[in-house]
Write a protein that holds these residues in place. Structure first.
Motif, PDB file in Angstrom:
ATOM      1  N   PRO A 228      46.466  44.436  39.628  1.00 13.20           N
ATOM      2  CA  PRO A 228      46.544  43.931  38.251  1.00 13.20           C
ATOM      3  C   PRO A 228      47.867  43.254  37.920  1.00 13.20           C
ATOM      4  CG  PRO A 228      45.590  46.127  38.269  1.00 13.20           C
ATOM      5  CD  PRO A 228      46.051  45.856  39.664  1.00 13.20           C
ATOM      6  N   SER A 229      48.985  43.784  38.415  1.00 10.50           N
ATOM      7  CA  SER A 229      50.253  43.156  38.027  1.00 10.50           C
ATOM      8  C   SER A 229      50.448  41.831  38.778  1.00 10.50           C
ATOM      9  CB  SER A 229      51.432  44.113  38.222  1.00 10.50           C
ATOM     10  OG  SER A 229      51.743  44.222  39.587  1.00 10.50           O
ATOM     11  N   GLU A 230      49.981  41.757  40.030  1.00  9.59           N
ATOM     12  CA  GLU A 230      50.063  40.471  40.743  1.00  9.59           C
ATOM     13  C   GLU A 230      49.190  39.420  40.055  1.00  9.59           C
ATOM     14  OE1 GLU A 230      51.233  41.323  45.386  1.00  9.59           O
ATOM     15  OE2 GLU A 230      49.109  41.500  44.863  1.00  9.59           O
ATOM     16  N   LEU A 231      48.043  39.851  39.562  1.00 10.56           N
ATOM     17  CA  LEU A 231      47.152  38.915  38.868  1.00 10.56           C
ATOM     18  C   LEU A 231      47.786  38.465  37.551  1.00 10.56           C
ATOM     19  CD1 LEU A 231      43.786  40.767  39.571  1.00 10.56           C
ATOM     20  CD2 LEU A 231      44.342  38.462  40.363  1.00 10.56           C
ATOM     21  N   SER A 232      48.317  39.406  36.805  1.00  9.73           N
ATOM     22  CA  SER A 232      48.894  39.085  35.494  1.00  9.73           C
ATOM     23  C   SER A 232      50.132  38.200  35.615  1.00  9.73           C
ATOM     24  CB  SER A 232      49.278  40.364  34.749  1.00  9.73           C
ATOM     25  OG  SER A 232      48.146  41.180  34.591  1.00  9.73           O
ATOM     26  N   ASN A 233      50.877  38.356  36.698  1.00 12.17           N
ATOM     27  CA  ASN A 233      52.128  37.610  36.846  1.00 12.17           C
ATOM     28  C   ASN A 233      51.961  36.270  37.569  1.00 12.17           C
ATOM     29  OD1 ASN A 233      53.717  39.520  35.511  1.00 12.17           O
ATOM     30  ND2 ASN A 233      53.795  40.800  37.348  1.00 12.17           N
ATOM     31  N   ALA A 234      50.779  35.979  38.061  1.00  8.82           N
ATOM     32  CA  ALA A 234      50.568  34.722  38.787  1.00  8.82           C
ATOM     33  C   ALA A 234      50.636  33.537  37.821  1.00  8.82           C
ATOM     34  CB  ALA A 234      49.227  34.750  39.489  1.00  8.82           C
ATOM     35  N   ASP A 235      50.999  32.358  38.352  1.00  7.22           N
ATOM     36  CA  ASP A 235      51.015  31.149  37.516  1.00  7.22           C
ATOM     37  C   ASP A 235      49.591  30.703  37.186  1.00  7.22           C
ATOM     38  OD1 ASP A 235      53.814  30.957  37.725  1.00  7.22           O
ATOM     39  OD2 ASP A 235      53.580  30.078  39.735  1.00  7.22           O
ATOM     40  N   LYS A 236      48.713  30.872  38.158  1.00  2.00           N
ATOM     41  CA  LYS A 236      47.297  30.503  37.986  1.00  2.00           C
ATOM     42  C   LYS A 236      46.467  31.578  38.664  1.00  2.00           C
ATOM     43  CE  LYS A 236      47.894  26.043  36.600  1.00  2.00           C
ATOM     44  NZ  LYS A 236      49.306  25.875  36.728  1.00  2.00           N
ATOM     45  N   VAL A 237      45.282  31.805  38.143  1.00  2.00           N
ATOM     46  CA  VAL A 237      44.384  32.773  38.786  1.00  2.00           C
ATOM     47  C   VAL A 237      43.048  32.089  39.059  1.00  2.00           C
ATOM     48  CG1 VAL A 237      43.126  34.956  38.525  1.00  2.00           C
ATOM     49  CG2 VAL A 237      45.483  34.779  37.702  1.00  2.00           C
ATOM     50  N   ILE A 238      42.525  32.280  40.252  1.00  3.73           N
ATOM     51  CA  ILE A 238      41.195  31.745  40.581  1.00  3.73           C
ATOM     52  C   ILE A 238      40.246  32.914  40.799  1.00  3.73           C
ATOM     53  CG2 ILE A 238      39.852  30.293  42.149  1.00  3.73           C
ATOM     54  CD1 ILE A 238      42.261  28.532  42.515  1.00  3.73           C
ATOM     55  N   PHE A 239      39.086  32.811  40.169  1.00  6.17           N
ATOM     56  CA  PHE A 239      38.071  33.867  40.176  1.00  6.17           C
ATOM     57  C   PHE A 239      36.844  33.268  40.866  1.00  6.17           C
ATOM     58  CE2 PHE A 239      35.310  36.418  36.885  1.00  6.17           C
ATOM     59  CZ  PHE A 239      34.881  37.264  37.892  1.00  6.17           C
ATOM     60  N   PRO A 240      36.811  33.331  42.203  1.00  8.72           N
ATOM     61  CA  PRO A 240      35.779  32.599  42.949  1.00  8.72           C
ATOM     62  C   PRO A 240      34.508  33.443  43.102  1.00  8.72           C
ATOM     63  CG  PRO A 240      37.316  33.584  44.476  1.00  8.72           C
ATOM     64  CD  PRO A 240      37.699  34.088  43.120  1.00  8.72           C
ATOM     65  N   GLY A 241      33.688  33.068  44.028  1.00  6.95           N
ATOM     66  CA  GLY A 241      32.606  33.976  44.363  1.00  6.95           C
ATOM     67  C   GLY A 241      31.258  33.358  44.595  1.00  6.95           C
ATOM     68  N   VAL A 242      30.609  33.932  45.601  1.00  2.95           N
ATOM     69  CA  VAL A 242      29.220  33.663  45.893  1.00  2.95           C
ATOM     70  C   VAL A 242      28.613  35.042  46.026  1.00  2.95           C
ATOM     71  CG1 VAL A 242      27.637  32.871  47.684  1.00  2.95           C
ATOM     72  CG2 VAL A 242      29.614  31.486  47.096  1.00  2.95           C
ATOM     73  N   GLY A 243      27.534  35.298  45.343  1.00  2.60           N
ATOM     74  CA  GLY A 243      26.937  36.623  45.473  1.00  2.60           C
ATOM     75  C   GLY A 243      26.026  36.944  44.315  1.00  2.60           C
ATOM     76  N   GLU A 244      25.825  38.227  44.102  1.00  2.00           N
ATOM     77  CA  GLU A 244      24.849  38.696  43.121  1.00  2.00           C
ATOM     78  C   GLU A 244      25.606  39.276  41.930  1.00  2.00           C
ATOM     79  OE1 GLU A 244      22.146  41.042  40.965  1.00  2.00           O
ATOM     80  OE2 GLU A 244      23.675  42.004  42.185  1.00  2.00           O
ATOM     81  N   ALA A 245      25.132  38.952  40.698  1.00  2.00           N
ATOM     82  CA  ALA A 245      25.898  39.254  39.489  1.00  2.00           C
ATOM     83  C   ALA A 245      26.071  40.759  39.229  1.00  2.00           C
ATOM     84  CB  ALA A 245      25.245  38.580  38.287  1.00  2.00           C
ATOM     85  N   SER A 246      24.992  41.535  39.267  1.00  2.00           N
ATOM     86  CA  SER A 246      25.097  42.926  38.814  1.00  2.00           C
ATOM     87  C   SER A 246      25.999  43.745  39.733  1.00  2.00           C
ATOM     88  CB  SER A 246      23.712  43.567  38.682  1.00  2.00           C
ATOM     89  OG  SER A 246      23.087  43.664  39.938  1.00  2.00           O
ATOM     90  N   SER A 247      25.890  43.523  41.052  1.00  2.00           N
ATOM     91  CA  SER A 247      26.742  44.287  41.962  1.00  2.00           C
ATOM     92  C   SER A 247      28.202  43.843  41.846  1.00  2.00           C
ATOM     93  CB  SER A 247      26.248  44.168  43.404  1.00  2.00           C
ATOM     94  OG  SER A 247      26.209  42.829  43.794  1.00  2.00           O
ATOM     95  N   ALA A 248      28.427  42.569  41.565  1.00  2.00           N
ATOM     96  CA  ALA A 248      29.802  42.081  41.403  1.00  2.00           C
ATOM     97  C   ALA A 248      30.445  42.688  40.160  1.00  2.00           C
ATOM     98  CB  ALA A 248      29.814  40.553  41.329  1.00  2.00           C
ATOM     99  N   ILE A 249      29.701  42.705  39.048  1.00  2.00           N
ATOM    100  CA  ILE A 249      30.236  43.290  37.802  1.00  2.00           C
ATOM    101  C   ILE A 249      30.497  44.786  37.997  1.00  2.00           C
ATOM    102  CG2 ILE A 249      29.450  44.072  35.513  1.00  2.00           C
ATOM    103  CD1 ILE A 249      30.698  41.366  35.315  1.00  2.00           C
ATOM    104  N   TYR A 250      29.588  45.452  38.671  1.00  2.00           N
ATOM    105  CA  TYR A 250      29.754  46.883  38.935  1.00  2.00           C
ATOM    106  C   TYR A 250      31.062  47.117  39.684  1.00  2.00           C
ATOM    107  CZ  TYR A 250      28.852  51.589  40.668  1.00  2.00           C
ATOM    108  OH  TYR A 250      28.961  52.916  40.957  1.00  2.00           O
TER     109      TYR A 250
END
Lengths: 192, 250
Positions: free
Chosen positions: A32-54
């Protein structure tokens, strides 16, 4: 530093490869702190929605994503997970974009797979992109057109090719797999 | 508008690109990564890499090759050859392949299609069907065309869609390596009978052959190997020609 969100979905390394080709350093992290402190964040992904959210919720990453203040780019499944609800697995998503994700009606081949152009587009993400430029898509679900829509694409019906709300950007196509056009869009995002 | 795709196929043996006529008499046609970069630059829409002599020993080497490809090229690519388990798929996907293609192994064990689709998504699995006209009927063949099965091609295409395949790579073994054109009739029939994309393969010898398969069938893509490797057809020229003939092409 650019942070790429590490989670259960596939295709994460492809995004890093694309950034490396463009000369940018990046880290793949779920810290979380590496994500919060980054200049940009990329949220990629190929897959299925419910398992990813879980997976994201189990690790508290849902809250981390929503709280990010720097420019964030969701790609493909990333875009869909940033919406309110997805018909895929009847999934309650992150709700950044107050719009829903639906399954394409089966009147043509599904998934929508291959290169397609945008019908409309606006904003800095699409700087120097024209309606003749094609981008690579592979998806069976789509985000409805809404006030957040930056670009539209047509397959079976018009849908959101890209969306934006404040610092949150998202594309249904894969810029990291879309040859020179995709590279331009990634550069546009990185220049925000 | 969604475009029809042009897909060069690179057959890999011991880390090198090869292509045989009717899968025999292999001729070396270069380094796969270099060739892939050239194709991507020329406007190939996707690439397929088939490890035609995949054994347990060289599967690790394939993973390393896939990593190199993923690092170098900016278009999607599919990898196949010797995939028998979900574990085999996970190695290739982790190395950076966008999709995998399976063939003989799923004829023997169709459940593998569902297993792969569940874990990696339908979009990730391309089922290759090798088909041959036997006594006026299109039949599925396996083991590089050496073994004729009892499966009718259309029935098999429908069942792999039900099992969760995201795409079909359909190769007519009667046409493969002949340069006499794609098999229009079976490509048309399969495309008509499934609601997933179909890639036509086998027989490309001229630009007209690509035009004909796109004109006469609803296939989503057309694949070829040797005519691209040996420079008989330049992808840029081919795409220009197809566009000029009114086909939706990137």
């Amino acid at each position: 530093m650019i942070a790429i969100l590490k989670y259960s979905a596939g295709n994460i390394k492809s995004v890093q490869n694309a950034l490396t080709r463009l000369g940018y350093k990046s880290i793949i992290t779920d810290n979380p702190s590496e994500l919060s402190n980054a200049d940009k964040v990329i949220f990629p992904g190929v897959g299925e929605a419910s398992s990813a959210i879980y997976y994201l919720k189990e690790r508290g990453l849902d809250k981390t994503i929503i709280s990010l203040k720097q420019p964030v780019l969701g790609i493909c499944l990333g875009l869909q997970l940033m919406c309110r609800f997805s018909e895929e697995g009847e999934t309650k998503c992150l709700g950044i974009f107050d719009t829903d994700v639906r399954l394409f009606p089966p009147v043509d081949k599904i998934p929508h797979m291959g290169w397609n152009n945008c019908l409309t587009m606006k904003g800095d993400l699409f700087k120097s992109i024209t309606i003749d430029d094609d981008l690579y898509y592979v998806h069976s679900y789509y985000a409805e057109i809404s006030s957040f829509t930056l670009a539209t694409c047509d397959y079976i019906l018009p849908f959101s090719a890209a969306m934006q709300k404040e610092n949150f950007y998202a594309t249904q196509f894969h810029p990291e797999k879309s040859a020179e056009t995709g590279e331009k869009i990634l550069k546009n995002f990185l220049a925000l | 508008m969604l475009k029809r795709r042009i897909i060069p196929c690179l057959d890999i043996k011991d880390g090198r690109t090869v292509k045989g006529v009717n899968f025999i008499n292999l001729i070396d046609a270069g380094d796969p990564v270099e060739l892939a970069k050239v194709y991507a630059k020329q406007g190939a829409d996707e690439l397929v890499f088939l490890d035609i002599t995949a054994t347990i020993e060289n599967r690790k080497a394939l993973g390393a090759l896939v990593e190199r490809i993923a690092a170098e090229i900016n278009i999607p690519f599919t990898v196949g050859g010797g995939i028998d388990t979900v574990y085999d798929v996970s190695i290739l996907i982790k190395a950076g392949a966008d999709k995998v293609t399976v063939n003989s192994s799923v004829v023997r064990r169709p459940g593998l299609i569902s297993e792969i689709a569940r874990q990696f998504g339908n979009q990730c699995i391309v089922v290759a069907i090798d088909t041959k006209l036997v006594d006026h009927e299109w039949i599925v063949v396996v083991d590089g065309g050496r073994t004729i099965t009892e499966l009718k091609t259309i029935d098999w295409a429908r069942s792999i869609e039900d099992l969760g395949a995201g795409e079909i790579l359909l190769t007519s073994m009667n046409n493969d390596g002949t340069k006499t054109g794609f098999s229009i009739d079976i490509t048309r029939e399969v495309s008509r009978n499934v609601n997933i994309p179909v890639i036509a393969s086998g027989g490309a010898g001229s630009m007209e052959h690509f035009r004909d398969v796109f004109f006469n069938t609803s296939c989503s893509a057309a694949l070829a190997a040797s005519i691209f490797h040996f420079g008989e057809i330049d992808i840029r020229e081919l795409k220009k020609y197809l566009k000029h003939n009114g086909i939706a092409i990137r």
